[in-house]
Design a protein around this motif. Structure first.
Motif, mmCIF file in Angstrom:
data_model
loop_
_atom_site.group_PDB
_atom_site.id
_atom_site.type_symbol
_atom_site.label_atom_id
_atom_site.label_comp_id
_atom_site.label_asym_id
_atom_site.label_seq_id
_atom_site.Cartn_x
_atom_site.Cartn_y
_atom_site.Cartn_z
ATOM 1 N N GLU A 111 0.953 -1.112 0.048
ATOM 2 C CA GLU A 111 0.011 -0.005 0.029
ATOM 3 C C GLU A 111 0.866 1.269 -0.145
ATOM 4 O OE1 GLU A 111 -3.347 2.373 2.819
ATOM 5 O OE2 GLU A 111 -2.670 0.176 3.209
ATOM 6 N N ILE A 112 0.457 2.334 -0.648
ATOM 7 C CA ILE A 112 0.880 3.606 -0.937
ATOM 8 C C ILE A 112 0.296 4.470 0.522
ATOM 9 C CG2 ILE A 112 1.277 5.603 -2.082
ATOM 10 C CD1 ILE A 112 3.117 3.233 -3.062
ATOM 11 N N ARG A 113 0.931 4.827 1.587
ATOM 12 C CA ARG A 113 0.199 5.452 2.538
ATOM 13 C C ARG A 113 0.658 6.352 3.236
ATOM 14 N NH1 ARG A 113 0.877 0.217 7.037
ATOM 15 N NH2 ARG A 113 -0.710 -0.485 5.477
ATOM 16 N N ASP A 114 2.090 6.770 2.812
ATOM 17 C CA ASP A 114 2.643 8.019 3.451
ATOM 18 C C ASP A 114 3.992 8.485 2.347
ATOM 19 O OD1 ASP A 114 5.252 6.104 3.913
ATOM 20 O OD2 ASP A 114 4.170 5.622 5.485
ATOM 21 N N LEU A 115 4.496 9.434 2.633
ATOM 22 C CA LEU A 115 5.354 10.187 1.772
ATOM 23 C C LEU A 115 6.468 9.221 1.520
ATOM 24 C CD1 LEU A 115 6.134 12.444 -0.360
ATOM 25 C CD2 LEU A 115 7.235 13.757 1.831
ATOM 26 N N GLU A 116 7.219 8.809 2.528
ATOM 27 C CA GLU A 116 8.310 8.017 2.470
ATOM 28 C C GLU A 116 8.216 6.783 1.732
ATOM 29 O OE1 GLU A 116 11.565 6.039 5.391
ATOM 30 O OE2 GLU A 116 9.904 6.417 6.359
ATOM 31 N N THR A 117 7.187 5.941 1.971
ATOM 32 C CA THR A 117 6.736 4.849 1.002
ATOM 33 C C THR A 117 6.795 5.240 -0.496
ATOM 34 O OG1 THR A 117 5.761 3.564 2.891
ATOM 35 C CG2 THR A 117 5.395 2.803 0.552
ATOM 36 N N THR A 118 5.918 6.271 -0.677
ATOM 37 C CA THR A 118 5.564 7.009 -1.974
ATOM 38 C C THR A 118 7.174 7.198 -2.867
ATOM 39 O OG1 THR A 118 3.617 7.841 -1.358
ATOM 40 C CG2 THR A 118 4.274 8.419 -3.483
ATOM 41 N N GLU A 119 7.893 7.959 -1.951
ATOM 42 C CA GLU A 119 9.104 8.525 -2.561
ATOM 43 C C GLU A 119 10.088 7.171 -2.953
ATOM 44 O OE1 GLU A 119 9.921 12.802 -0.962
ATOM 45 O OE2 GLU A 119 10.740 11.072 0.243
ATOM 46 N N MET A 120 9.916 6.155 -1.829
ATOM 47 C CA MET A 120 10.872 5.027 -2.239
ATOM 48 C C MET A 120 10.318 4.243 -3.632
ATOM 49 S SD MET A 120 13.467 4.921 -0.312
ATOM 50 C CE MET A 120 13.961 3.182 -1.152
ATOM 51 N N ALA A 121 9.152 4.265 -3.660
ATOM 52 C CA ALA A 121 8.404 3.679 -4.914
ATOM 53 C C ALA A 121 8.504 4.174 -6.016
ATOM 54 C CB ALA A 121 6.920 3.226 -4.389
ATOM 55 N N LEU A 122 8.625 5.658 -6.037
ATOM 56 C CA LEU A 122 8.935 6.393 -7.141
ATOM 57 C C LEU A 122 10.509 6.235 -7.583
ATOM 58 C CD1 LEU A 122 6.975 9.455 -6.392
ATOM 59 C CD2 LEU A 122 6.514 8.046 -8.301
ATOM 60 N N ILE B 48 -3.778 2.220 -3.461
ATOM 61 C CA ILE B 48 -3.784 3.366 -2.886
ATOM 62 C C ILE B 48 -5.292 3.630 -2.893
ATOM 63 C CG2 ILE B 48 -3.881 4.764 -5.172
ATOM 64 C CD1 ILE B 48 -2.435 6.838 -3.804
ATOM 65 N N HIS B 49 -5.505 4.211 -1.613
ATOM 66 C CA HIS B 49 -6.795 4.412 -1.354
ATOM 67 C C HIS B 49 -7.355 5.763 -1.869
ATOM 68 C CE1 HIS B 49 -6.153 1.047 1.527
ATOM 69 N NE2 HIS B 49 -7.274 1.084 1.798
ATOM 70 N N THR C 100 -6.371 9.802 -7.856
ATOM 71 C CA THR C 100 -5.250 9.349 -7.291
ATOM 72 C C THR C 100 -4.060 10.348 -7.625
ATOM 73 O OG1 THR C 100 -6.036 7.026 -7.938
ATOM 74 C CG2 THR C 100 -3.715 7.571 -7.779
ATOM 75 N N ILE C 101 -3.942 11.221 -8.723
ATOM 76 C CA ILE C 101 -3.094 12.296 -8.821
ATOM 77 C C ILE C 101 -2.986 12.966 -7.833
ATOM 78 C CG2 ILE C 101 -2.176 13.965 -10.311
ATOM 79 C CD1 ILE C 101 -2.138 11.231 -11.516
ATOM 80 N N ALA C 102 -4.228 13.558 -7.354
ATOM 81 C CA ALA C 102 -4.362 14.606 -6.063
ATOM 82 C C ALA C 102 -3.970 13.780 -4.931
ATOM 83 C CB ALA C 102 -6.024 14.811 -6.053
ATOM 84 N N ARG C 103 -4.052 12.801 -4.760
ATOM 85 C CA ARG C 103 -3.700 12.060 -3.365
ATOM 86 C C ARG C 103 -2.319 11.876 -3.354
ATOM 87 N NH1 ARG C 103 -3.543 11.096 1.691
ATOM 88 N NH2 ARG C 103 -3.021 9.026 2.213
ATOM 89 N N LEU C 104 -1.477 11.520 -4.326
ATOM 90 C CA LEU C 104 0.027 11.667 -4.587
ATOM 91 C C LEU C 104 0.248 12.918 -4.180
ATOM 92 C CD1 LEU C 104 0.344 9.278 -7.630
ATOM 93 C CD2 LEU C 104 0.759 8.877 -5.060
ATOM 94 N N LEU C 105 -0.091 13.978 -4.606
ATOM 95 C CA LEU C 105 0.257 15.492 -4.604
ATOM 96 C C LEU C 105 0.128 15.668 -3.109
ATOM 97 C CD1 LEU C 105 -0.924 17.009 -7.717
ATOM 98 C CD2 LEU C 105 1.432 16.402 -7.374
ATOM 99 N N ASP C 106 -1.085 15.470 -2.573
ATOM 100 C CA ASP C 106 -1.455 15.445 -1.171
ATOM 101 C C ASP C 106 -0.398 15.019 -0.166
ATOM 102 O OD1 ASP C 106 -3.605 16.896 -1.741
ATOM 103 O OD2 ASP C 106 -5.155 15.486 -1.474
ATOM 104 N N LEU C 107 0.217 13.805 -0.626
ATOM 105 C CA LEU C 107 1.227 13.303 0.231
ATOM 106 C C LEU C 107 2.622 13.852 0.275
ATOM 107 C CD1 LEU C 107 0.572 9.453 -0.661
ATOM 108 C CD2 LEU C 107 0.257 10.511 1.530
ATOM 109 N N GLY C 108 2.529 14.633 -0.723
ATOM 110 C CA GLY C 108 3.875 15.696 -0.828
ATOM 111 C C GLY C 108 4.872 15.157 -1.903
ATOM 112 N N VAL C 109 4.401 14.311 -2.912
ATOM 113 C CA VAL C 109 5.163 13.996 -4.095
ATOM 114 C C VAL C 109 5.416 15.331 -4.905
ATOM 115 C CG1 VAL C 109 5.397 12.585 -6.042
ATOM 116 C CG2 VAL C 109 4.269 11.690 -4.050
#
Length: 551
Positions: A381-392, A405-406, A413-422
C-alpha cells in the motif's frame, strides 16, 4: 480428451512457463501432474478440479455458489456421502445431480445409482468444496441458527458468567460465527456492543447484514476469547489492538484478522475473514472484459514505472495485483513483494511481511529490495510520503512497481499523491497507469427475472441517453440461496487511466481532478460507471447496484 496443461493455459489458470516447470518436476518425482501443480502452488484445488473436468468433457459444479436442494440431500445419507466423497445437490426430472471430486469413480457411481434408484448426472467438484458441503448440509446445515441460540442460552445459564470468564458454550459460539461467515461468504464479522445488547453483523457481498442480537453479559467473554486466540493482551481494554486467528474447518484453513477498539459500551470487535482461495484468481474470473484484460497484460509487460490499483478498502485491489502477478513468468523475472499481511502464497515469488515491532515497513523493505536485483516489486500500500518516494525511486531506476492506494477513482489518485507531498514533476516520468475499481454484486442466478425500467426510473437514473434503457433488464427476485437479497457473489468494475503526454502536462501543471478525468476520457478511458452499464446490459447486475458503488 485434452491435456491438462493445455486446459490450464487456455483458461488462464497457469502460464506456459509454469506448466513447463511442473512437467520438469513431474519427470523427476514421478507424481501426477495435478499433485505437482498443487504442491508448487501454481493452482488451487478448485482450479485443478475445474481443469480436469474440462479436459474430460465433464460439467463442473461450484458448490460454493450452487443452491443445494434439501430434497436431493435427503436421498443420500451422510455416511454414504462421506465414504464416496460426493454431494447430491439437485433433482431435475428423475435425474439426481451429484458432485464428486473423482467423477471417474465407477464403483461410487454404481453404488449411488443402486442406492437412490434414479438416473445420475455426475459433475466434477473439488474435494474441499464437497467435504465442506457435506459438513454444512448434513451437520450444521440450516440448523446453525438453532445451535447459536442454544449456545447463547447455555452460556447464560448456571448462575451467569463472571467478567473475564470463558465458558465452553462461548467457545462454541465464536466457532459458529466463524463457520457461518465461511458458509455465507462473509468478509467481515462485527461484534458491536450497545447499552443492553451486543449486535452480531456480517458483511456479505459488500453489504452489512444483521444476524444476531446477543445478551450484553456475553460480550466480555466473547471478546476475551477473541483476544486469547488473536494473541492480544486480555487485560488491556482502553487501547485499540490488532491480531490474527488461524481457523480450520472441514480441512479448510482460513485467516481471520481481528481488530479491537474501545467504545462507550465496551470493546467493538471486527473480524476480517481472508479466504486465500478467493484471492488466487485469474483476470477473467474478476469480471474483466477481453479488452480490459489485454490492457492489464500490456501493463504487466512494462519494463519500468509504477502501476497503482486504486479504490476503497475491500474493493479487491490486492486481488487484482495478485492476478496481474500470475501473468508474470517468475522463472525469468525476479519478483519481490512486501505485504501487510501476506494474503496468498504465490509460487516462485519472494514475499516478505511488514513487521512493525522491528521497524520493517514498506519503505525499509523497498530500500533493501533494490539490492536484490528485482524486476518487479509489489508494495502492499502507498500510505505515506516515505513509501511513495521509495516506490517512485524504484520505478525510475528500471523496475516495475505495483501497489495499491486508497482513492475514489483513477483521476483523484493524482491529487492523493500530490497531497502526500510528491513533487508534480516526478509523476509523469514514473506513473504509468492507475487501475481504479469497485466490487459490485451479481444478480442471483437462482431467482433472476426480467423487467423493464419505467419512464420515471429512466429519468431518475439519468439514463435518457443510454441506448439500452428501454430494453429488457434483469434483477433478482429474492430466494433462499441469496438470503432474499436478489444478489449472490461479486465481480469487479474498472477504469484504467494510462498516463500519456496530455495527462503528463496536466499533472505537471497541478490541474483539477475534473480536468484530469476529462483528459483521461479523451484518451480512451472508459469510466467505472460506463463499464458497469455494460454488466447491466448483459444481465449480470442491476442499475441500482452500479449507482450504489459509483455515485
Amino acid at each position: 480428451m485434452r491435456r491438462l496443461g493445455e486446459v490450464l493455459t487456455e483458461e488462464q489458470m497457469a502460464t506456459e512457463q509454469q506448466i513447463e516447470l511442473a512437467l520438469k518436476e513431474q519427470r523427476s518425482t514421478g507424481e501426477l501432474l495435478g499433485n505437482v501443480l498443487l504442491r508448487l502452488g501454481i493452482v488451487n484445488r478448485k482450479e485443478l478440479s475445474r481443469a480436469i473436468a474440462i479436459s474430460n468433457d465433464l460439467p463442473f459444479a461450484d458448490l460454493k455458489s450452487t443452491f443445494v436442494e434439501p430434497a436431493a440431500v435427503k436421498l443420500v445419507d451422510k455416511d454414504f456421502a462421506e465414504r464416496y466423497r460426493l454431494m447430491p445437490f439437485a433433482i431435475e426430472g428423475e435425474n439426481l445431480k451429484v458432485a464428486m471430486d473423482n467423477p471417474s469413480d465407477v464403483v461410487a457411481i454404481d453404488a449411488l445409482r443402486r442406492a437412490v434408484k434414479r438416473p445420475l448426472e455426475v459433475y466434477a467438484a473439488d474435494l474441499e468444496s464437497v467435504m465442506e458441503a457435506i459438513e454444512f448440509q448434513y451437520g450444521l446445515g440450516a440448523s446453525i441458527d438453532d445451535e447459536v441460540s442454544r449456545n447463547m442460552v447455555a452460556a447464560l445459564g448456571g448462575g451467569g458468567i463472571a467478567e473475564g470468564e470463558v465458558e465452553p458454550p462461548v467457545i462454541r459460539l465464536l466457532e459458529l460465527f466463524f463457520i457461518k461467515a465461511i458458509r455465507d461468504r462473509a468478509t467481515d464479522i462485527h461484534l458491536s456492543p450497545e447499552e443492553m445488547i451486543t449486535r452480531i453483523s456480517f458483511r456479505v457481498d459488500g453489504v452489512m447484514r444483521g444476524e444476531y442480537v446477543m445478551a450484553r453479559q456475553l460480550h466480555i467473554p466473547l471478546i476475551t476469547r477473541i483476544k486469547v486466540l488473536s494473541g492480544m493482551n486480555i487485560a488491556e481494554n482502553r487501547l485499540p489492538q490488532d491480531g490474527s486467528i488461524q481457523f480450520t474447518f472441514s480441512g479448510r484453513s482460513v485467516d481471520i484478522r481481528s481488530s479491537m477498539i474501545p467504545t462507550k459500551f465496551g470493546e467493538n470487535a471486527v473480524l476480517r475473514v481472508l479466504d486465500k482461495a478467493s484471492v488466487a484468481q485469474g483476470l477473467e474470473s474478476l469480471g474483466m472484459s477481453l479488452e480490459l484484460r489485454q490492457k492489464i497484460e500490456r501493463l504487466i509487460r512494462i519494463p519500468f514505472g509504477i502501476v497503482l490499483a486504486a479504490g476503497p478498502t475491500g474493493s479487491g485491489k490486492t486481488t487484482t495485483l495478485y492476478a496481474m502477478l500470475r501473468l508474470v513468468n517468475a522463472l525469468e523475472k525476479n519478483v519481490l513483494t512486501i505485504e501487510d499481511p501476506i494474503e496468498y502464497q504465490m509460487p516462485l515469488i519472494k514475499q516478505a511481511q511488514v513487521n512493525k515491532k522491528i521497524d520493517f515497513g514498506f519503505p525499509q523493505a523497498i530500500r533493501h529490495f533494490l539490492r536484490q536485483d528485482p524486476d518487479i516489486i509489489l508494495v502492499g500500500e502507498i500510505r505515506d510520503l516515505e513509501t511513495t518516494e521509495m516506490a517512485l525511486q524504484a520505478a525510475m531506476t528500471g523496475h516495475l512497481v505495483l501497489s495499491t492506494i486508497h482513492t475514489n477513482d483513477a483521476a483523484s489518485t493524482i491529487a492523493r499523491l500530490l497531497d502526500l507531498g510528491v513533487e508534480p514533476y516526478l509523476l509523469p516520468s514514473s506513473l504509468k497507469a492507475v487501475v481504479a475499481q469497485r466490487l459490485i454484486r451479481r444478480i442471483c442466478t437462482n431467482c433472476k427475472e426480467e423487467y423493464h425500467l419505467s419512464p420515471a426510473e429512466i429519468d431518475d437514473y439519468g439514463l435518457s441517453d443510454w441506448p439500452h434503457a428501454r430494453a429488457p433488464l434483469f434483477r433478482g427476485r429474492g430466494c433462499e440461496l441469496c438470503n432474499e437479497s436478489g444478489y449472490h457473489g461479486r465481480l469487479g468494475i474498472y477504469e484504467i487511466m494510462a498516463v500519456g503526454p496530455g495527462l503528463s502536462e496536466l499533472v505537471s501543471a497541478k490541474a483539477s481532478i475534473e480536468a484530469i478525468k476529462q483528459q483521461a476520457i479523451a484518451d480512451g478511458m472508459v469510466t467505472m460507471f460506463e463499464y458497469g452499464l455494460d454488466h447491466v446490459k448483459s444481465g449480470v447486475t442491476t442499475i441500482d447496484e452500479i449507482l450504489r458503488v459509483t455515485h
